[in-house]
Design a protein around this motif. Structure first.
Motif, PDB file in Angstrom:
ATOM      1  N   ALA A 164       4.570 -22.597   8.946  1.00 46.04           N
ATOM      2  CA  ALA A 164       3.714 -23.617   9.511  1.00 46.04           C
ATOM      3  C   ALA A 164       2.769 -24.090   8.478  1.00 46.04           C
ATOM      4  CB  ALA A 164       2.899 -23.478  10.647  1.00 46.04           C
ATOM      5  N   ALA A 165       2.210 -23.158   7.647  1.00 53.90           N
ATOM      6  CA  ALA A 165       1.052 -23.719   6.842  1.00 53.90           C
ATOM      7  C   ALA A 165       1.915 -24.515   5.850  1.00 53.90           C
ATOM      8  CB  ALA A 165       0.588 -22.346   6.222  1.00 53.90           C
ATOM      9  N   ALA A 166       3.172 -24.116   5.350  1.00 52.95           N
ATOM     10  CA  ALA A 166       3.726 -24.783   4.292  1.00 52.95           C
ATOM     11  C   ALA A 166       4.139 -26.383   4.936  1.00 52.95           C
ATOM     12  CB  ALA A 166       5.133 -24.311   3.840  1.00 52.95           C
ATOM     13  N   SER A 167       4.283 -26.437   5.976  1.00 56.80           N
ATOM     14  CA  SER A 167       4.727 -27.903   6.258  1.00 56.80           C
ATOM     15  C   SER A 167       3.518 -28.832   6.264  1.00 56.80           C
ATOM     16  CB  SER A 167       4.776 -27.837   8.035  1.00 56.80           C
ATOM     17  OG  SER A 167       3.885 -27.544   8.664  1.00 56.80           O
ATOM     18  N   GLY A 168       2.194 -28.284   6.168  1.00 60.01           N
ATOM     19  CA  GLY A 168       1.155 -29.331   5.583  1.00 60.01           C
ATOM     20  C   GLY A 168       0.474 -29.755   7.052  1.00 60.01           C
ATOM     21  N   ARG A 169       1.184 -29.304   8.016  1.00 55.20           N
ATOM     22  CA  ARG A 169       0.401 -29.764   9.320  1.00 55.20           C
ATOM     23  C   ARG A 169      -0.797 -28.945   9.814  1.00 55.20           C
ATOM     24  NH1 ARG A 169       4.140 -33.391  12.199  1.00 55.20           N
ATOM     25  NH2 ARG A 169       5.529 -34.006  10.764  1.00 55.20           N
ATOM     26  N   PRO A 170      -1.575 -29.391  10.562  1.00 57.12           N
ATOM     27  CA  PRO A 170      -2.874 -28.708  11.070  1.00 57.12           C
ATOM     28  C   PRO A 170      -2.476 -27.533  11.696  1.00 57.12           C
ATOM     29  CG  PRO A 170      -3.096 -30.825  11.804  1.00 57.12           C
ATOM     30  CD  PRO A 170      -1.563 -30.831  11.263  1.00 57.12           C
ATOM     31  N   LEU A 171      -2.998 -26.453  11.409  1.00 59.47           N
ATOM     32  CA  LEU A 171      -2.586 -24.987  11.895  1.00 59.47           C
ATOM     33  C   LEU A 171      -3.755 -24.021  12.335  1.00 59.47           C
ATOM     34  CD1 LEU A 171      -0.611 -22.579  12.126  1.00 59.47           C
ATOM     35  CD2 LEU A 171      -0.942 -22.146   9.899  1.00 59.47           C
ATOM     36  N   LYS A 172      -3.851 -23.426  13.516  1.00 62.07           N
ATOM     37  CA  LYS A 172      -5.018 -22.631  13.934  1.00 62.07           C
ATOM     38  C   LYS A 172      -3.993 -21.255  14.023  1.00 62.07           C
ATOM     39  CE  LYS A 172      -7.887 -26.351  16.180  1.00 62.07           C
ATOM     40  NZ  LYS A 172      -8.323 -26.760  17.256  1.00 62.07           N
ATOM     41  N   LEU A 173      -4.915 -20.232  14.001  1.00 63.08           N
ATOM     42  CA  LEU A 173      -4.651 -18.890  14.043  1.00 63.08           C
ATOM     43  C   LEU A 173      -5.675 -18.196  15.063  1.00 63.08           C
ATOM     44  CD1 LEU A 173      -3.881 -17.467  10.544  1.00 63.08           C
ATOM     45  CD2 LEU A 173      -2.446 -18.479  12.147  1.00 63.08           C
ATOM     46  N   ASN A 174      -4.999 -17.460  16.065  1.00 64.36           N
ATOM     47  CA  ASN A 174      -5.796 -17.093  17.070  1.00 64.36           C
ATOM     48  C   ASN A 174      -5.716 -15.470  17.092  1.00 64.36           C
ATOM     49  OD1 ASN A 174      -6.323 -19.728  18.000  1.00 64.36           O
ATOM     50  ND2 ASN A 174      -4.655 -19.568  19.681  1.00 64.36           N
ATOM     51  N   ALA A 175      -7.015 -14.825  17.456  1.00 61.05           N
ATOM     52  CA  ALA A 175      -6.759 -13.333  17.485  1.00 61.05           C
ATOM     53  C   ALA A 175      -7.898 -12.889  18.504  1.00 61.05           C
ATOM     54  CB  ALA A 175      -7.354 -12.680  16.320  1.00 61.05           C
ATOM     55  N   VAL A 176      -7.081 -12.040  19.407  1.00 58.68           N
ATOM     56  CA  VAL A 176      -8.211 -11.456  20.606  1.00 58.68           C
ATOM     57  C   VAL A 176      -8.992 -10.220  19.884  1.00 58.68           C
ATOM     58  CG1 VAL A 176      -8.227 -10.292  22.705  1.00 58.68           C
ATOM     59  CG2 VAL A 176      -6.688 -12.309  22.220  1.00 58.68           C
ATOM     60  N   ALA A 177     -10.157 -10.330  19.859  1.00 56.77           N
ATOM     61  CA  ALA A 177     -11.040  -9.282  19.477  1.00 56.77           C
ATOM     62  C   ALA A 177     -11.290  -8.083  20.260  1.00 56.77           C
ATOM     63  CB  ALA A 177     -12.577 -10.102  18.777  1.00 56.77           C
ATOM     64  N   MET A 178     -10.974  -6.928  19.715  1.00 61.34           N
ATOM     65  CA  MET A 178     -11.031  -5.833  20.477  1.00 61.34           C
ATOM     66  C   MET A 178     -11.709  -4.867  19.964  1.00 61.34           C
ATOM     67  SD  MET A 178      -7.213  -6.171  22.245  1.00 61.34           S
ATOM     68  CE  MET A 178      -6.456  -6.765  20.522  1.00 61.34           C
ATOM     69  N   ARG A 179     -12.669  -4.018  20.690  1.00 58.09           N
ATOM     70  CA  ARG A 179     -13.445  -3.040  19.908  1.00 58.09           C
ATOM     71  C   ARG A 179     -12.664  -1.735  19.737  1.00 58.09           C
ATOM     72  NH1 ARG A 179     -18.539  -2.957  20.332  1.00 58.09           N
ATOM     73  NH2 ARG A 179     -18.512  -4.182  22.458  1.00 58.09           N
ATOM     74  N   CYS A 180     -12.812  -1.298  18.420  1.00 59.04           N
ATOM     75  CA  CYS A 180     -12.008  -0.041  18.167  1.00 59.04           C
ATOM     76  C   CYS A 180     -10.747  -0.169  18.225  1.00 59.04           C
ATOM     77  CB  CYS A 180     -12.408   1.232  19.147  1.00 59.04           C
ATOM     78  SG  CYS A 180     -14.231   1.730  19.215  1.00 59.04           S
ATOM     79  N   VAL A 181      -9.772  -1.328  17.907  1.00 58.96           N
ATOM     80  CA  VAL A 181      -8.711  -1.734  17.932  1.00 58.96           C
ATOM     81  C   VAL A 181      -8.445  -2.489  16.642  1.00 58.96           C
ATOM     82  CG1 VAL A 181      -6.732  -2.910  18.940  1.00 58.96           C
ATOM     83  CG2 VAL A 181      -8.254  -1.962  20.503  1.00 58.96           C
ATOM     84  N   ASN A 182      -9.063  -3.702  16.633  1.00 63.04           N
ATOM     85  CA  ASN A 182      -9.030  -4.499  15.371  1.00 63.04           C
ATOM     86  C   ASN A 182     -10.357  -5.038  14.814  1.00 63.04           C
ATOM     87  OD1 ASN A 182      -9.565  -6.649  17.289  1.00 63.04           O
ATOM     88  ND2 ASN A 182      -7.816  -8.125  16.748  1.00 63.04           N
ATOM     89  N   ASP A 183     -11.495  -4.440  15.323  1.00 62.39           N
ATOM     90  CA  ASP A 183     -12.680  -4.888  14.984  1.00 62.39           C
ATOM     91  C   ASP A 183     -13.039  -4.813  13.540  1.00 62.39           C
ATOM     92  OD1 ASP A 183     -12.787  -2.304  15.301  1.00 62.39           O
ATOM     93  OD2 ASP A 183     -14.697  -2.216  16.463  1.00 62.39           O
ATOM     94  N   ASP A 184     -12.361  -3.900  12.898  1.00 62.72           N
ATOM     95  CA  ASP A 184     -12.389  -3.779  11.544  1.00 62.72           C
ATOM     96  C   ASP A 184     -11.655  -4.590  10.558  1.00 62.72           C
ATOM     97  OD1 ASP A 184      -9.906  -2.727  12.381  1.00 62.72           O
ATOM     98  OD2 ASP A 184      -9.943  -0.781  10.884  1.00 62.72           O
ATOM     99  N   GLU A 185     -11.002  -5.464  11.211  1.00 58.78           N
ATOM    100  CA  GLU A 185      -9.935  -6.683  10.547  1.00 58.78           C
ATOM    101  C   GLU A 185     -10.626  -8.039  10.706  1.00 58.78           C
ATOM    102  OE1 GLU A 185      -5.601  -5.932  10.485  1.00 58.78           O
ATOM    103  OE2 GLU A 185      -6.127  -4.822  12.259  1.00 58.78           O
ATOM    104  N   ILE A 186     -11.640  -8.135  11.174  1.00 62.66           N
ATOM    105  CA  ILE A 186     -12.527  -9.507  11.424  1.00 62.66           C
ATOM    106  C   ILE A 186     -12.200 -10.546  10.184  1.00 62.66           C
ATOM    107  CG2 ILE A 186     -14.253 -10.814  12.037  1.00 62.66           C
ATOM    108  CD1 ILE A 186     -12.983  -9.337  14.313  1.00 62.66           C
ATOM    109  N   VAL A 187     -12.630  -9.781   9.041  1.00 67.76           N
ATOM    110  CA  VAL A 187     -12.787 -10.434   7.761  1.00 67.76           C
ATOM    111  C   VAL A 187     -11.513 -10.573   7.172  1.00 67.76           C
ATOM    112  CG1 VAL A 187     -13.613 -10.490   5.112  1.00 67.76           C
ATOM    113  CG2 VAL A 187     -15.065  -9.728   7.114  1.00 67.76           C
ATOM    114  N   ASP A 188     -10.410  -9.679   7.412  1.00 67.84           N
ATOM    115  CA  ASP A 188      -9.055  -9.742   6.640  1.00 67.84           C
ATOM    116  C   ASP A 188      -8.195 -10.865   7.291  1.00 67.84           C
ATOM    117  OD1 ASP A 188      -9.851  -7.609   5.241  1.00 67.84           O
ATOM    118  OD2 ASP A 188      -8.674  -6.277   6.568  1.00 67.84           O
TER     119      ASP A 188
END
Length: 349
Positions: A164-188
């Motif tokens: 999708a990124a290579a197509s050059g079209r607008p792209l949004k990524l969504n993540a559900v933020a969860m405590r003790c699940v992926n809260d250590d990946e916010i920056v990544d």
């Protein structure tokens, strides 16, 4: 399901305005309740009862509702699921909707997907008139992805993101933020988004899981997300939010931005411009609605088929009734709040 009760006359073609003055210009259409993943906050791994094929809206029916909505001022349509890529007729649906006009302008048609199988269909979706893709990704760690989704498909999701990124079209990524699940990946996750020219958006976990086991304490709040981001970047608010669900902040002054959708801790109900239609033709005025209005009688009337004009009037009546009955807000903080019976996969994002 709620039947249509209010038949208060409204001028034909008038905008969809509720009793709080909110003008509705966005329609979210779920195409299926099925998905290629089993995200724990959305649906159980086993024991799902799926909508029957005959109960799903056909491309003709989806187009008809969308055409009426466009005539009432709806300017954008988001196709959701479940996983909309599982609909074999997805390209046909996109082509039909993108050909519609609202106020003389083409409808904006966007897609929310997990990205699995997206590379093989992107070219035909763009050609059909798709405007933008939103891809959901909650973690960049394979073992964690498997634990969250019960499927070992992280590589496929990343392939979809890069295509999708290579197509050059607008792209949004969504993540559900969860405590003790992926809260250590916010920056990544933000660094992945900026590396491919996409905008990252974090979503507070909401009480929409099919198992009804949502716990507010496990939800990472807006303030906690911003705190994690501010350790890496200087955050500057992006002005002009309007009716957008995401608040946005520039990262180190731009050009990249990050969004937070804080439906629980900082609700934005006062500017909501959205209606939702489930894959089986139930109209919802709110993501957290406990009532639905049935569009199917207007689309599949028993007895002699109604004329196109009278059928469209019936569809319009359901749309207006849903808007008239819309509440001021979802009242998650109220002791009387009831979680919707349907899970997120059956409601649509």
């Amino acid at each position: 399901m709620t039947t249509l009760q209010d038949s208060t006359p409204t001028p034909r073609g008038a905008a969809l305005v509720d009793s709080f003055g909110r003008v509705h210009t966005d329609l979210r259409i779920s195409l299926t309740d099925r998905c290629s993943l089993r995200c724990t906050y959305c649906m159980p791994e086993q024991g799902n009862t799926w909508l029957t094929r005959s109960s799903l809206m056909t491309p003709d029916e989806i187009e008809r509702v969308a055409a009426v909505a466009a005539g009432l001022g709806v300017t954008s349509i988001r196709l959701t699921g479940g996983e909309p890529l599982l609909r074999r007729d997805l390209v046909d649906v996109v082509q039909r909707l993108s050909a519609l006009r609202s106020g003389g302008q083409p409808l904006e048609v966007t897609l929310t997907t997990n990205g699995i199988g997206l590379p093989a269909r992107l070219d035909e979706l763009w050609a059909a008139g798709l405007s933008r893709v939103n891809i959901s990704i909650d973690t960049l760690r394979r073992e964690r992805f498997l634990e969250l989704t019960k499927r070992d498909r992280l590589a496929d999701v990343l392939e979809g993101i890069h295509a999708a990124a290579a197509s050059g079209r607008p792209l949004k990524l969504n993540a559900v933020a969860m405590r003790c699940v992926n809260d250590d990946e916010i920056v990544d996750l933000v660094e992945l988004a900026t590396s491919v020219g996409a905008q990252m958006r974090f979503i507070e976990q909401m009480p929409l899981d099919a198992g009804h086991v949502w716990d507010r304490d496990s939800m990472l709040t807006r303030e906690e997300i911003l705190e994690a981001l501010s350790r890496r970047w200087d955050l500057t608010p992006v002005p002009g939010r309007g009716a957008e669900p995401a608040e946005r902040w520039w990262l180190d002054g731009g050009p990249h931005a990050v969004g937070v959708i804080a439906s629980v801790s900082a609700p934005f109900c006062g500017s909501c411009n959205r209606l939702r239609m489930t894959a089986d033709g139930q109209l919802r005025s709110c993501l957290f609605a406990t009532e639905e209005l049935d569009l199917m009688p207007a689309l599949r009337a028993d007895g002699p088929a109604p004329s196109e004009a009278s059928g469209d009037l019936a569809i319009e009546a359901v749309l207006r009734a849903a808007v008239r009955g819309k509440k001021a807000g979802h009242a998650i903080d109220s002791p009387t709040f009831l979680q919707p019976i349907r899970g997120m996969n059956a409601i649509g994002g």
